[in-house]
Scaffold this active site. Sequence first.
Site, mmCIF file in Angstrom:
data_model
loop_
_atom_site.group_PDB
_atom_site.id
_atom_site.type_symbol
_atom_site.label_atom_id
_atom_site.label_comp_id
_atom_site.label_asym_id
_atom_site.label_seq_id
_atom_site.Cartn_x
_atom_site.Cartn_y
_atom_site.Cartn_z
ATOM 1 N N TYR A 17 34.145 40.231 46.131
ATOM 2 C CA TYR A 17 34.544 39.819 47.471
ATOM 3 C C TYR A 17 35.751 40.608 47.984
ATOM 4 C CZ TYR A 17 36.761 37.004 51.082
ATOM 5 O OH TYR A 17 37.362 36.601 52.247
ATOM 6 N N HIS A 93 27.913 41.159 47.751
ATOM 7 C CA HIS A 93 29.023 40.646 46.945
ATOM 8 C C HIS A 93 28.919 39.138 46.758
ATOM 9 C CE1 HIS A 93 31.431 38.385 49.881
ATOM 10 N NE2 HIS A 93 30.989 39.261 50.768
ATOM 11 N N CYS A 94 29.549 38.672 45.708
ATOM 12 C CA CYS A 94 29.859 37.258 45.525
ATOM 13 C C CYS A 94 31.365 37.244 45.275
ATOM 14 C CB CYS A 94 29.051 36.633 44.380
ATOM 15 S SG CYS A 94 29.211 37.477 42.782
ATOM 16 N N ASN A 95 31.897 36.232 44.655
ATOM 17 C CA ASN A 95 33.346 36.204 44.454
ATOM 18 C C ASN A 95 33.812 37.354 43.567
ATOM 19 O OD1 ASN A 95 35.994 35.486 44.468
ATOM 20 N ND2 ASN A 95 35.745 33.587 43.340
#
Length: 179
Positions: A17, A93-95
């Site tokens: 992220y 993206h993710c975290n």
Amino acid sequence: MRRQMQEILPGLFLGPYSCSKDLELLQQNAITHIVSIRDSSEKKILRPRFPEHFQYFEIEVSDSPNERLIPHFPQAKSFIDNALYNGGRVFVHCNGGISRSPAFVVAYVMETVKMDYQQAYSYVQNRRFCMNPNEGFKVQLKEYEPIYSARDSISGHQYTPGEIERQAVRRPAPDDDDP
């Protein structure tokens, strides 16, 4: 490398992220579209930062082995395909860019390049070493291969995500009263 994004396929990037908050980095890589994968508790933190610069596709899933990803794969693939077909470049993206977003990118590579799970997993991991989808996601990725293969082979018909969801609805069980 963990805090950077990597190009997995031409025009398809994967990372954390934190990269989605760096306008200069995104512009240097000519990103036009962003797939943001987060759960409901992260919604206020992991939010689209630059809607005037990029087209966003948000997917709400948690990083739990019990979370169902497969229903989201066709829509994510459609968004990415659309972007790439029109000359765009996509950042997924993710975290942390470790579990959820890599699972989506592996599914995309499997279906697009026609690799089996193990080949696609190794291919993506060779570009983003720190990726490690949770065990439930790995099981689903293995299960996804025959799903998209069967879908692609049925009469050569390309199903839309809505058609796939309707096909997955189970018929009611027959009444016990039937002879």
